[in-house]
Design an enzyme around this catalytic site. Structure first.
Site, PDB file in Angstrom:
ATOM      1  N   CYS A 120       0.609  -1.182   0.282  1.00 40.58           N
ATOM      2  CA  CYS A 120      -0.148   0.149  -0.136  1.00 40.58           C
ATOM      3  C   CYS A 120       1.051   1.055   0.134  1.00 40.58           C
ATOM      4  CB  CYS A 120      -0.779  -0.243   1.269  1.00 40.58           C
ATOM      5  SG  CYS A 120      -2.022  -1.070   1.190  1.00 40.58           S
ATOM      6  N   ASN A 161     -10.325  -0.277   0.206  1.00 39.75           N
ATOM      7  CA  ASN A 161      -8.523  -0.186   0.019  1.00 39.75           C
ATOM      8  C   ASN A 161      -8.127  -0.730  -1.806  1.00 39.75           C
ATOM      9  OD1 ASN A 161      -6.201  -0.466   0.174  1.00 39.75           O
ATOM     10  ND2 ASN A 161      -5.679  -1.032   2.597  1.00 39.75           N
ATOM     11  N   HIS A 183      -2.741   6.665   1.860  1.00 41.81           N
ATOM     12  CA  HIS A 183      -3.891   6.083   1.348  1.00 41.81           C
ATOM     13  C   HIS A 183      -5.106   5.609   2.144  1.00 41.81           C
ATOM     14  CE1 HIS A 183      -3.863   1.791   1.092  1.00 41.81           C
ATOM     15  NE2 HIS A 183      -3.759   1.553   1.877  1.00 41.81           N
TER      16      HIS A 183
HETATM   17  O1  UT7 Z   1      -3.698  -0.992   3.175  1.00 45.16           O
HETATM   18  C1  UT7 Z   1      -3.273  -1.803   4.260  1.00 45.16           C
HETATM   19  C2  UT7 Z   1      -3.744  -0.943   5.389  1.00 45.16           C
HETATM   20  N1  UT7 Z   1      -4.001  -1.900   6.493  1.00 45.16           N
HETATM   21  C3  UT7 Z   1      -4.895  -1.336   7.263  1.00 45.16           C
HETATM   22  O2  UT7 Z   1      -4.931  -0.184   7.483  1.00 45.16           O
HETATM   23  C4  UT7 Z   1      -5.975  -1.703   8.265  1.00 45.16           C
HETATM   24  C5  UT7 Z   1      -5.800  -1.388   9.479  1.00 45.16           C
HETATM   25  N2  UT7 Z   1      -7.130  -1.595  10.487  1.00 45.16           N
HETATM   26  C6  UT7 Z   1      -8.625  -1.866   9.598  1.00 45.16           C
HETATM   27  O3  UT7 Z   1      -8.625  -0.705   9.739  1.00 45.16           O
HETATM   28  C7  UT7 Z   1      -9.174  -2.367  11.927  1.00 45.16           C
HETATM   29  O4  UT7 Z   1      -7.537  -3.322  12.454  1.00 45.16           O
HETATM   30  C8  UT7 Z   1      -9.851  -3.314  11.072  1.00 45.16           C
HETATM   31  C9  UT7 Z   1     -11.677  -2.782  10.189  1.00 45.16           C
HETATM   32  C10 UT7 Z   1      -9.580  -4.400  10.138  1.00 45.16           C
HETATM   33  C11 UT7 Z   1     -10.741  -3.742  12.670  1.00 45.16           C
HETATM   34  O5  UT7 Z   1     -11.157  -3.139  12.507  1.00 45.16           O
HETATM   35  P1  UT7 Z   1     -11.617  -2.977  14.448  1.00 45.16           P
HETATM   36  O6  UT7 Z   1     -12.343  -1.744  14.777  1.00 45.16           O
HETATM   37  O7  UT7 Z   1     -10.218  -3.555  14.812  1.00 45.16           O
HETATM   38  O8  UT7 Z   1     -12.270  -3.786  14.526  1.00 45.16           O
HETATM   39  P2  UT7 Z   1     -12.111  -5.558  15.369  1.00 45.16           P
HETATM   40  O9  UT7 Z   1     -10.778  -6.782  14.356  1.00 45.16           O
HETATM   41  O10 UT7 Z   1     -11.399  -5.758  17.158  1.00 45.16           O
HETATM   42  O11 UT7 Z   1     -13.009  -7.468  15.292  1.00 45.16           O
HETATM   43  C12 UT7 Z   1     -14.087  -6.507  15.944  1.00 45.16           C
HETATM   44  C13 UT7 Z   1     -15.258  -7.657  16.027  1.00 45.16           C
HETATM   45  C14 UT7 Z   1     -15.072  -8.856  16.029  1.00 45.16           C
HETATM   46  O12 UT7 Z   1     -15.409  -9.940  17.480  1.00 45.16           O
HETATM   47  P3  UT7 Z   1     -16.066  -9.691  18.574  1.00 45.16           P
HETATM   48  O13 UT7 Z   1     -14.511 -10.685  18.510  1.00 45.16           O
HETATM   49  O14 UT7 Z   1     -15.392  -8.560  19.060  1.00 45.16           O
HETATM   50  O15 UT7 Z   1     -16.442 -10.981  18.466  1.00 45.16           O
HETATM   51  C15 UT7 Z   1     -14.796  -9.468  15.067  1.00 45.16           C
HETATM   52  O16 UT7 Z   1     -14.187 -10.286  14.887  1.00 45.16           O
HETATM   53  O17 UT7 Z   1     -15.649  -7.481  14.507  1.00 45.16           O
HETATM   54  C16 UT7 Z   1     -15.920  -9.168  14.281  1.00 45.16           C
HETATM   55  N3  UT7 Z   1     -15.337  -8.467  12.697  1.00 45.16           N
HETATM   56  C17 UT7 Z   1     -16.708  -8.508  11.698  1.00 45.16           C
HETATM   57  N4  UT7 Z   1     -17.766  -7.859  12.250  1.00 45.16           N
HETATM   58  C18 UT7 Z   1     -18.777  -7.908  10.631  1.00 45.16           C
HETATM   59  C19 UT7 Z   1     -14.596  -8.411  11.981  1.00 45.16           C
HETATM   60  N5  UT7 Z   1     -14.835  -8.332  10.566  1.00 45.16           N
HETATM   61  C20 UT7 Z   1     -15.829  -7.474  10.602  1.00 45.16           C
HETATM   62  C21 UT7 Z   1     -16.849  -7.882   9.597  1.00 45.16           C
HETATM   63  N6  UT7 Z   1     -18.824  -7.794   9.638  1.00 45.16           N
HETATM   64  N7  UT7 Z   1     -16.374  -7.542   7.860  1.00 45.16           N
END
Ligand code: UT7
Length: 325
Positions: free
Chosen positions: A119, A282, A252
């Site tokens: 990225c 993204n 990005h």
């Molecule tokens: O291009 C390279 C750069 N990449 C990035 O910049 C990505 C950086 N990271 C992020 O943008 C975020 O960390 C994410 C968008 C990937 C995730 O957001 P988050 O607020 O960190 O969520 P999380 O990983 O803490 O997940 C929270 C909850 C989890 O459930 P539990 O364990 O709390 O029950 C996940 O299983 O959300 C759940 N979850 C989803 N639920 C519905 C994860 N993905 C999904 C989904 N739909 N697609």
């Protein structure tokens, strides 16, 4: 010798198939993968993304973007003496997508190569093109970010497959006596390979390892906000400018929360932030030139504006380019 390189035209291209969060959620539900428009919008700001058809490659998308940038610059393909494509989803193992794209543009002879910094690929490619122009190795470069990330997504993994899309963006970068690119700043730290990777390889005619994207989202998120602030400050310092000189921050486009966090740390008002992640998702190396071109065509970014472009991603890699447009 030329003192500067300057962007003289921008272009971009999105494959026609647009998939909204609701449509994607319905497709995933059919495979037992649960997600929702609400979760995706709240956590990422993404509302839709574009997916290329199965027979469309990064060089195909990049070609459309390149033609549009050439038109905006008032240049012909034959004027170009350097092609750099930033991509992590190349057409083939080799040759480079840049060489393939060069032939599709109907030209031959000039150097053409890919840059692989995930990225951060576009800021890496722009930095290399700037250096080559300033040292006299090139005078009119096409710098392209092009990706078909849909090919490397695991549609059974809801934590990653809702985040990415396909597309391409391009700029024509030319030798100039006036700036232009003011300062650049690139970094990598390979100890973070595991937090964002496609851990597969082709070996003996088979795929070795796993050819689908893996990400520790939270680890990437935390690192991203920190390095984006650091790199923006380092770049401003090199150029002898301050945050107040930035007209547009074009980071990005991965997650609206990362982008807003960066703007806040730099004390920039949110109306100086170019946002396309809502419509593109993204698109990895394509996201910055796609966002730049969208902002130019909307009339947001104007000639003379000072732009801070910032990339961050797999490697871990990160960097910034400060320029007068
Ligand atoms: O291009 C390279 C750069 N990449 C990035 O910049 C990505 C950086 N990271 C992020 O943008 C975020 O960390 C994410 C968008 C990937 C995730 O957001 P988050 O607020 O960190 O969520 P999380 O990983 O803490 O997940 C929270 C909850 C989890 O459930 P539990 O364990 O709390 O029950 C996940 O299983 O959300 C759940 N979850 C989803 N639920 C519905 C994860 N993905 C999904 C989904 N739909 N697609």
């Amino acid at each position: 010798m030329t003192k500067y390189s300057r962007i003289t035209g921008t272009g971009s291209y999105l494959p026609p198939k647009r998939v909204t969060n609701a449509e994607l959620a319905a497709q995933l539900a059919a495979d037992g993968v649960e997600t929702s428009d609400q979760w995706i919008v709240e956590r990422t700001g993404i509302r839709a993304r574009h997916f290329a058809e199965a027979d469309v490659t990064s060089s195909d998308l990049g070609l459309h973007a390149a033609r549009s940038a050439l038109e905006a610059a008032g240049r012909q393909p034959s004027d170009i003496d350097l092609i750099i494509v930033a991509t992590s989803t190349p057409d083939m193992v080799f040759p480079s997508s840049a060489a393939i794209l060069q032939h599709k543009l109907g030209i031959a002879g000039c150097p053409a190569f890919d840059v692989q910094a995930v990225c951060s690929g576009f800021v890496y490619a722009l930095t290399v093109a700037d250096a080559m122009i300033r040292t006299g190795s090139a005078s009119k470069a096409l710098v392209i970010g092009a990706e078909v990330f849909s090919r490397i997504l695991d549609f059974k993994d809801r934590t990653t497959c809702v985040l990415f899309g396909d597309g391409a963006g391009a700029v024509v970068l030319e030798a100039s006596d006036t700036p232009g690119i003011l300062a650049t700043d690139l970094h990598a730290d390979g100890k973070y390979v595991g937090i964002l990777c496609v851990p597969g390889n082709v070996s003996g005619g088979k795929v070795l390892g796993d050819p689908l994207l893996k990400m520790d989202g939270q680890a990437v998120f935390k690192l991203a906000v920190g390095v984006l602030e650091e790199s923006a400050r380092a770049t401003l310092q090199k150029a002898g400018r301050t945050e107040a000189d930035i007209d547009w921050l074009i980071p990005h486009q991965a997650n609206i929360r990362i982008m807003q966090g960066t703007a806040k740390k730099l004390k920039l008002p949110m109306d100086k932030l170019v946002v396309t992640v809502d419509q593109h998702g993204n698109t990895s190396a394509a996201s910055i030139p796609l966002a730049l071109d969208a902002a130019v065509r909307k009339g947001q970014v104007k000639k003379g504006d000072t732009l801070m472009l910032e990339g961050v991603g797999g490697g871990f890699t990160w960097g910034a380019v400060l320029l007068d447009f």
